[in-house]
Design a protein around this motif. Sequence first.
Motif, PDB file in Angstrom:
ATOM      1  N   ASP A  62       0.827  -1.212   0.000  1.00  0.00           N
ATOM      2  CA  ASP A  62       0.000   0.000   0.000  1.00  0.00           C
ATOM      3  C   ASP A  62       0.860   1.259   0.000  1.00  0.00           C
ATOM      4  N   ASN A  63       1.954   1.221  -0.750  1.00  0.00           N
ATOM      5  CA  ASN A  63       2.891   2.355  -0.877  1.00  0.00           C
ATOM      6  C   ASN A  63       3.542   2.759   0.440  1.00  0.00           C
ATOM      7  N   LYS A  64       3.628   1.839   1.383  1.00  0.00           N
ATOM      8  CA  LYS A  64       4.279   2.122   2.666  1.00  0.00           C
ATOM      9  C   LYS A  64       5.334   1.050   2.929  1.00  0.00           C
ATOM     10  N   PRO A  65       6.498   1.480   3.416  1.00  0.00           N
ATOM     11  CA  PRO A  65       7.532   0.483   3.733  1.00  0.00           C
ATOM     12  C   PRO A  65       7.172  -0.276   5.016  1.00  0.00           C
ATOM     13  N   HIS A  66       7.455  -1.558   5.003  1.00  0.00           N
ATOM     14  CA  HIS A  66       7.214  -2.375   6.190  1.00  0.00           C
ATOM     15  C   HIS A  66       8.517  -2.922   6.767  1.00  0.00           C
ATOM     16  N   SER A  67       9.637  -2.524   6.163  1.00  0.00           N
ATOM     17  CA  SER A  67      10.943  -2.883   6.705  1.00  0.00           C
ATOM     18  C   SER A  67      11.974  -1.911   6.126  1.00  0.00           C
ATOM     19  N   ALA A  68      13.171  -2.012   6.668  1.00  0.00           N
ATOM     20  CA  ALA A  68      14.286  -1.203   6.171  1.00  0.00           C
ATOM     21  C   ALA A  68      15.551  -2.047   6.221  1.00  0.00           C
ATOM     22  N   ASN A  69      16.443  -1.809   5.278  1.00  0.00           N
ATOM     23  CA  ASN A  69      17.767  -2.419   5.277  1.00  0.00           C
ATOM     24  C   ASN A  69      18.733  -1.388   5.849  1.00  0.00           C
ATOM     25  N   VAL A  70      19.431  -1.761   6.921  1.00  0.00           N
ATOM     26  CA  VAL A  70      20.346  -0.838   7.597  1.00  0.00           C
ATOM     27  C   VAL A  70      21.736  -1.462   7.621  1.00  0.00           C
ATOM     28  N   SER A  71      22.746  -0.670   7.248  1.00  0.00           N
ATOM     29  CA  SER A  71      24.137  -1.136   7.275  1.00  0.00           C
ATOM     30  C   SER A  71      25.017  -0.095   7.945  1.00  0.00           C
ATOM     31  N   PHE A  72      26.016  -0.592   8.662  1.00  0.00           N
ATOM     32  CA  PHE A  72      26.995   0.261   9.337  1.00  0.00           C
ATOM     33  C   PHE A  72      28.399  -0.222   9.039  1.00  0.00           C
ATOM     34  N   GLN A  73      29.322   0.724   9.032  1.00  0.00           N
ATOM     35  CA  GLN A  73      30.726   0.382   9.138  1.00  0.00           C
ATOM     36  C   GLN A  73      31.168   0.795  10.529  1.00  0.00           C
ATOM     37  N   VAL A  74      31.788  -0.138  11.231  1.00  0.00           N
ATOM     38  CA  VAL A  74      32.333   0.122  12.563  1.00  0.00           C
ATOM     39  C   VAL A  74      33.839  -0.080  12.448  1.00  0.00           C
ATOM     40  N   SER A  75      34.597   0.977  12.728  1.00  0.00           N
ATOM     41  CA  SER A  75      36.054   0.931  12.592  1.00  0.00           C
ATOM     42  C   SER A  75      36.722   1.038  13.949  1.00  0.00           C
ATOM     43  N   VAL A  76      37.675   0.144  14.180  1.00  0.00           N
ATOM     44  CA  VAL A  76      38.500   0.194  15.385  1.00  0.00           C
ATOM     45  C   VAL A  76      39.846   0.783  14.962  1.00  0.00           C
ATOM     46  N   TYR A  77      40.229   1.874  15.598  1.00  0.00           N
ATOM     47  CA  TYR A  77      41.496   2.542  15.301  1.00  0.00           C
ATOM     48  C   TYR A  77      42.448   2.377  16.485  1.00  0.00           C
ATOM     49  N   CYS A  78      43.680   1.958  16.198  1.00  0.00           N
ATOM     50  CA  CYS A  78      44.710   1.803  17.213  1.00  0.00           C
ATOM     51  C   CYS A  78      46.023   2.368  16.685  1.00  0.00           C
ATOM     52  N   ASP A  79      46.869   2.780  17.617  1.00  0.00           N
ATOM     53  CA  ASP A  79      48.217   3.184  17.237  1.00  0.00           C
ATOM     54  C   ASP A  79      49.161   2.040  17.603  1.00  0.00           C
ATOM     55  N   ALA A  80      50.450   2.257  17.425  1.00  0.00           N
ATOM     56  CA  ALA A  80      51.432   1.197  17.685  1.00  0.00           C
ATOM     57  C   ALA A  80      51.410   0.721  19.135  1.00  0.00           C
ATOM     58  N   LEU A  81      51.097   1.616  20.051  1.00  0.00           N
ATOM     59  CA  LEU A  81      51.083   1.250  21.471  1.00  0.00           C
ATOM     60  C   LEU A  81      49.850   0.455  21.878  1.00  0.00           C
ATOM     61  N   THR A  82      48.772   0.558  21.116  1.00  0.00           N
ATOM     62  CA  THR A  82      47.519  -0.093  21.501  1.00  0.00           C
ATOM     63  C   THR A  82      47.044  -1.161  20.518  1.00  0.00           C
ATOM     64  N   VAL A  83      47.831  -1.466  19.486  1.00  0.00           N
ATOM     65  CA  VAL A  83      47.382  -2.401  18.450  1.00  0.00           C
ATOM     66  C   VAL A  83      47.098  -3.794  19.020  1.00  0.00           C
ATOM     67  N   SER A  84      47.723  -4.162  20.111  1.00  0.00           N
ATOM     68  CA  SER A  84      47.454  -5.472  20.715  1.00  0.00           C
ATOM     69  C   SER A  84      46.013  -5.574  21.230  1.00  0.00           C
ATOM     70  N   LYS A  85      45.348  -4.455  21.405  1.00  0.00           N
ATOM     71  CA  LYS A  85      43.962  -4.448  21.871  1.00  0.00           C
ATOM     72  C   LYS A  85      42.957  -4.539  20.721  1.00  0.00           C
ATOM     73  N   GLN A  86      43.442  -4.391  19.485  1.00  0.00           N
ATOM     74  CA  GLN A  86      42.533  -4.318  18.345  1.00  0.00           C
ATOM     75  C   GLN A  86      41.676  -5.580  18.194  1.00  0.00           C
TER      76      GLN A  86
END
Length: 129
Positions: A62-86
């Motif tokens: 009936d011209n109305k959406p009954h669902s949605a497609n949702v996508s995310f990118q989740v990025s974990v950023y670490c430096d040399a001192l914290t890369v072991s936590k990645q």
Amino acid sequence: MTVEAFDSKKELLTAFKSSQFLIDEVVGGFHNLIAKHPNNEPIPFPRIVYQEIRNDDDDFADNKPHSANVSFQVSVYCDALTVSKQTPIAKEVDKVMKSIGYSRYDSQDLYEEDTDIHHKPMRYSKKVF
């Protein structure tokens, strides 16, 4: 909750903040789109940056959406001192995302040579009714 009332970013941030492990380990915090301190101070590592990369209507009747497609990118950023936590952080992110109904469809280990930053982008999607 209706498709129109669903707030995917709020759901995601609430889920991240419900994990004591992420709160303890991600000292740089959770950021939407960019990691920028309001006073231009450096943001510590590790940090998580998330962005919605898709949110479109689906399953029309009936011209109305009954669902949605949702996508995310989740990025974990670490430096040399914290890369072991990645990896432990990425595993917890994966657990949290799956707990709220997302499926992972991509994950990579990247090293950004120009900034000396370790970057792990993970992509997730789900259908919301």
